[in-house]
Design a protein around this motif. Structure first.
Motif, PDB file in Angstrom:
ATOM      1  N   LEU A   1      46.559   0.342  -8.191  1.00 47.69           N
ATOM      2  CA  LEU A   1      45.815  -0.004  -7.374  1.00 47.69           C
ATOM      3  C   LEU A   1      46.444  -0.764  -6.246  1.00 47.69           C
ATOM      4  CD1 LEU A   1      43.711  -1.840 -10.033  1.00 47.69           C
ATOM      5  CD2 LEU A   1      43.420   0.649  -9.252  1.00 47.69           C
ATOM      6  N   SER A   2      45.848  -0.516  -4.757  1.00 47.37           N
ATOM      7  CA  SER A   2      46.470  -1.173  -3.868  1.00 47.37           C
ATOM      8  C   SER A   2      45.448  -1.284  -2.704  1.00 47.37           C
ATOM      9  CB  SER A   2      47.502   0.041  -3.119  1.00 47.37           C
ATOM     10  OG  SER A   2      46.631   1.002  -2.656  1.00 47.37           O
ATOM     11  N   LEU A   3      45.881  -2.160  -1.822  1.00 47.14           N
ATOM     12  CA  LEU A   3      44.796  -2.288  -0.590  1.00 47.14           C
ATOM     13  C   LEU A   3      44.463  -1.067   0.231  1.00 47.14           C
ATOM     14  CD1 LEU A   3      46.357  -5.643   0.749  1.00 47.14           C
ATOM     15  CD2 LEU A   3      44.432  -5.643  -0.824  1.00 47.14           C
TER      16      LEU A   3
ATOM     17  N   ARG B   1      50.609  -7.812   1.218  1.00 48.05           N
ATOM     18  CA  ARG B   1      49.940  -6.784   1.594  1.00 48.05           C
ATOM     19  C   ARG B   1      50.524  -5.581   1.105  1.00 48.05           C
ATOM     20  NH1 ARG B   1      45.320  -7.050   4.784  1.00 48.05           N
ATOM     21  NH2 ARG B   1      44.961  -9.012   5.618  1.00 48.05           N
ATOM     22  N   THR B   2      51.642  -5.339   0.879  1.00 46.27           N
ATOM     23  CA  THR B   2      52.303  -4.028   0.489  1.00 46.27           C
ATOM     24  C   THR B   2      52.519  -4.177  -1.261  1.00 46.27           C
ATOM     25  OG1 THR B   2      54.567  -5.289   0.628  1.00 46.27           O
ATOM     26  CG2 THR B   2      53.783  -3.828   2.423  1.00 46.27           C
ATOM     27  N   GLN B   3      52.224  -5.109  -1.785  1.00 47.46           N
ATOM     28  CA  GLN B   3      52.193  -5.405  -3.138  1.00 47.46           C
ATOM     29  C   GLN B   3      51.230  -4.741  -3.724  1.00 47.46           C
ATOM     30  OE1 GLN B   3      53.478  -9.084  -5.115  1.00 47.46           O
ATOM     31  NE2 GLN B   3      51.378  -8.825  -6.148  1.00 47.46           N
ATOM     32  N   THR B   4      51.364  -3.731  -4.982  1.00 48.14           N
ATOM     33  CA  THR B   4      50.352  -3.069  -5.748  1.00 48.14           C
ATOM     34  C   THR B   4      50.273  -3.625  -6.972  1.00 48.14           C
ATOM     35  OG1 THR B   4      52.242  -1.470  -6.663  1.00 48.14           O
ATOM     36  CG2 THR B   4      50.916  -1.018  -4.474  1.00 48.14           C
ATOM     37  N   VAL B   5      49.191  -3.176  -7.783  1.00 50.37           N
ATOM     38  CA  VAL B   5      48.962  -3.645  -9.159  1.00 50.37           C
ATOM     39  C   VAL B   5      48.916  -2.563 -10.076  1.00 50.37           C
ATOM     40  CG1 VAL B   5      47.254  -4.582 -10.712  1.00 50.37           C
ATOM     41  CG2 VAL B   5      47.467  -5.726  -8.403  1.00 50.37           C
ATOM     42  N   GLU B   6      49.982  -2.294 -11.105  1.00 51.29           N
ATOM     43  CA  GLU B   6      49.700  -1.361 -11.962  1.00 51.29           C
ATOM     44  C   GLU B   6      48.912  -1.645 -13.214  1.00 51.29           C
ATOM     45  OE1 GLU B   6      53.099   1.595 -14.304  1.00 51.29           O
ATOM     46  OE2 GLU B   6      53.788  -0.260 -13.225  1.00 51.29           O
TER      47      GLU B   6
END
Length: 858
Positions: A688-690, A671-676
């Motif tokens: 982008l993030s939750l 849940r702490t992972q983001t998408v660049e």
């Protein structure tokens, strides 16, 4: 009781002005010359070769006075036997030098029990002989001490004079030669030169070493043991520990202090109205005692009595010679071989050691090579031919010949041992045994993996099966383009300061050479040919920091300096090669066919383009996050009143549209992972993030991402778009392509007249985003948009089918986009039918037809 240095200086300064006024404490006055030869058994030696006397020796003595000598001088030879045991009258011999019977010399035998011998030179008077004999018998201890001190002063002064004379021959503009020869002389003569002299300008160093500051004497005990009288014990007053005594009073050298101290006793206690005693330091040369005085003799009352010391009467004290370096191997093939020996300064400053030879210990005929003491070279110099006079009546050593052989001979052994032999006065002695190399060294090779680097000073180690006969080493260019470079070399020394057998430490300066192939050209004594050892000079300035890699990756990053020469990196048996993108002198991106998971802190092997290999530390990290792209969809924006442009490629993404893509992880999606998301050149990017609600989980492994490119990137974003996962600690995953971000012009209207009209007119904005318009898909006859076109209308070719206009966008010129006309261009109506024109028959223009019917004339 030892006389303190200060007391000695004060006592010397208290002497009468006649003895020690001004600079008179310097022994620089030439005294009378006395010839002396000593006979022991059937052998006779000049006084310069006699370090000690023994009872039964015959002393031949003669005054070597000039023919014009007008003052009559009396020589008195006196023998002493202890400080509290006065000698008998018959131990005193008077020699009247002016009488004819003395012209052939006088022979005197050393009596039994005698321990010291002195010579007195006095002017003739009526009671000179008896007066002096009475003085000596009355206080024998004073004269015993004076004899020992005079001998010691003579020994020390010969050492200093040998140093001074040798240093004056050194080129005064060569600092290396000055320091080298000063060190050799100091080692062999047991001296400590003034180190401050080497801090002065080069042209003043020799002057400083020879005039302004005499070397300090270092006491090895040998000289004192020879001068020491058996009955009087150590000469405790002599120079008050010579190794640290400074020049005293007005004297120039500390060696004089002892003689001055005890001659004070003589001058103070035994001076009468008729006599005063002055010391003489002797410099033996062959049979002559050359005397130096520190005050002029007086022939008026009080008349001067010159006191001269003869060698002590005792057993021989053989010279304790020892190698300067016990592990050093000398080269027997060297034309002028020097054995670096020390420990016995008198071997080099006097003639006591004579007929020295180097006895080669090997099978077959023994060979003795003549040796000559040479303080300037720092040891005993070997000659291949003995030109000395043979010994007469001296007992030869076992295995030694009177005449040294000149042929060295041959042997298959690389090294042999050899022993220094010779004579110390009348006594044969054997010195140290040394190791010699007698054939050329073979099997030369460089030891270790230290590379030879251009642009800097290099230190290499060269090894052979015999490395002591090297005469010269040069670095030669194998292509012959550059001149040979001299290579400095010396025996290799390990951390314990011991020589490493058969190895040489090389100093190679490569400041102005190019990388490439070279060879060490080794010239050895006795060999006309050179031995070549190939080696390669590499580029310098390469420094490796580490290679960073994540577990399971097939990519890595190498950092350091000078990395342009990296060819590959071996990590965990997998070969990584530079990718060719984003690399420079400080960073190299690497790629391999398969992934690896090395241990953190392990070593990787870096191979350079020049063939070298280097080791670098691996900085291993946890596996990077990974995402799999399942699908993506780009939806164009609907603009009111605008005619949409349809993009030509499936992966084209309209900047003003909406992008939706689905990603999936192998493990649970953190849940702490983001998408660049960013363009390929990283000029624009967004995350982008939750938490920001533009990344929504479908399940534990799948997430749906939405992106408004225009809002995220702005109107100037275009080009390849990609995405990657980023862990909470900032560790990124691999980039995954999404598509190409494309901008389109805004078309508000299109005006076409008829299908056969050549052009239509477009109304709108941002026409500069279009490269060209065409009537057909192949854009055979395009209408190109000028760079920076900013008008609100543009003439385009009339669509061939009347409904579709084709265009190439600047953001993706490889794809053909389309613009569909809201209202197709109607096809033109066909032209009205035209009635046929009646034909006029003429014979010329019409072919003959059927004849018309004939009308009846009736």
């Amino acid at each position: 009781m030892k006389l303190p240095k200060v007391a000695a200086c004060l006592l010397a300064a208290s002497l009468t002005p006649a003895l020690f006024a001004g600079d008179n404490a310097r022994f620089d006055l030439v005294g009378p010359k006395i010839d002396v030869r000593i006979t022991r058994g059937t052998s006779t030696l000049p006084i310069a070769q006699v370090p000690n006397l023994q009872p039964g020796d015959k002393i031949w003595i003669k005054a070597d006075l000039p023919p014009t000598q007008s003052n009559h001088l009396v020589l008195i030879v006196a023998f002493l036997r202890g400080t509290t045991n006065e000698p008998p009258d018959n131990w005193f011999t008077e020699i009247d030098t002016w009488e004819k019977k003395t012209t052939e010399g006088t022979t005197i035998m050393v009596p039994n029990e005698a321990e010291e011998a002195l010579i007195f030179v006095a002017p003739e008077t009526g009671g000179d002989f008896k007066t002096l004999r009475s003085a000596v018998k009355g206080k024998p201890g004073l004269f015993i001490r004076a004899d020992a001190d005079l001998n010691e002063a003579s020994f020390e002064q010969q050492r200093i004079e040998r140093y001074l004379a040798a240093m004056k021959t050194v080129p005064q503009d060569d600092p290396k030669a000055i320091e080298e020869h000063s060190a050799k002389l100091a080692a062999t003569l047991a001296l400590k030169p003034n180190a401050d002299c080497f801090k002065q300008p080069v042209e003043q160093q020799v002057i400083c070493l020879t005039q302004s500051s005499a070397p300090v004497l270092l006491d090895d005990g040998h000289g004192q043991s020879i001068a020491e009288a058996l009955s009087s014990g150590p000469s405790s007053d002599f120079i008050n520990a010579a190794s640290y005594t400074q020049p005293a009073g007005g004297g120039l050298y500390s060696a004089y202090v002892g003689a001055l101290v005890d001659l004070v006793h003589l001058a103070t206690l035994l001076r009468t109205a008729q006599y005063q005693y002055i010391p003489a330091i002797s410099f033996p040369e062959e049979a002559s005692l050359n005397l130096k005085l520190n005050t002029p003799p007086s022939f008026h009352n009080p008349k001067s009595v010159i006191v001269i010391g003869l060698p002590a009467i005792q057993k021989a004290k053989l010279p304790p010679l020892r190698p300067h370096d016990p592990d050093e191997v000398a080269c027997l093939l060297q034309p002028k071989m020097t054995l670096l020996l020390e420990g016995a300064p008198l071997v080099f400053s006097s003639s006591f050691a004579h007929h020295l030879v180097l006895h080669l210990n090997r099978t077959g005929a023994a060979t003795d090579l003549p040796l000559t003491p040479d303080a300037f070279e720092g040891g005993l110099v070997v000659a291949k031919e003995d030109k000395r006079e043979p010994l007469v009546d001296l007992k030869p050593q076992e295995g030694a010949s009177a005449k040294a052989a000149v042929k060295i001979g041959s042997s298959t052994d690389i090294t042999i041992t050899a022993t220094v032999r010779g004579y110390w006065g009348f006594d044969a002695f054997e010195g140290p045994t040394l190791t010699l190399q007698q054939v050329d060294g073979k099997d030369w090779k460089i030891v270790g993996d230290t590379p030879l680097l251009v642009g800097q000073d290099n230190h290499l180690t060269l090894k052979a099966d015999g490395a002591s006969c090297v005469q010269h080493i040069a670095l030669a260019d194998t292509k012959g383009n550059d001149k040979d470079i001299d290579v400095g070399f010396k025996p290799d020394v390990d951390k314990d300061k011991k020589d490493v057998k058969d190895t040489l430490a090389l100093d190679i300066v490569l400041q102005k050479v190019q990388p490439g192939g070279y060879a060490l050209a080794i010239k050895q004594y006795g060999d006309a040919n050179q031995t070549k050892v190939p080696l390669t000079a590499y580029s310098s300035g390469i420094h490796l920091d580490n290679v960073k890699i994540h577990a399971g990756d097939n990519t890595a990053v190498l950092t350091g300096e000078g990395l342009k020469d990296v060819a590959s990196v071996q990590i965990d048996k997998q070969t990584f090669t530079p990718t060719g993108e984003g690399n420079d002198d400080k960073i190299v991106h690497l790629h391999a066919e398969g992934g690896v998971s090395p241990d953190d802190g392990a070593d990787a092997t870096v191979k350079l383009k020049d063939g070298r290999t280097m080791t670098v530390n691996i900085a291993a990290a946890a596996a990077r996050p990974g995402l799999k792209l399942l699908s993506f969809k780009a939806t164009p924006a609907q603009q009111a009143g605008a005619i949409p442009v349809t993009l030509g490629a499936k992966d084209d993404i309209p900047l003003d549209g909406k992008l939706t893509f689905v990603v999936q992880t192998k493990d649970v999606f953190p849940r702490t992972q983001t998408v660049e998301v960013a363009t390929a050149d990283s000029s624009v990017h967004t995350t982008l993030s939750l938490a920001s609600n533009n990344l929504v989980l479908q399940d534990d492994h799948t997430a749906v991402a939405t992106l408004d490119p225009l809002k995220a990137f702005g109107q100037s974003a275009f080009g390849k778009l990609q995405m990657r996962p980023v862990a909470v600690d900032g560790t990124p995953g691999d980039w995954t392509p999404l598509g190409t971000l494309v901008r389109t012009p805004q078309i508000t209207a299109i005006h076409c007249t008829t299908a056969d009209a050549p052009t239509c007119t477009l109304d709108g904005s941002n026409f500069f985003l279009v490269q060209s318009f065409g009537a057909t898909k192949d854009l055979a006859k395009p209408s190109d948009v000028p760079t920076g076109f900013a008008e609100d209308n543009f003439a385009v070719p009339t669509p061939a089918d009347g409904a579709t206009l084709y265009l190439k966008l600047r953001d993706d010129p490889n794809a053909v986009a389309t613009l569909t006309l809201p209202t197709p261009i109607p096809k033109p109506a066909p032209p009205p039918a035209t009635p046929p024109t009646p034909a006029v028959a003429t014979p010329q223009s019409h072919p003959p037809g059927p004849a018309p019917p004939q009308r009846d004339s009736k």
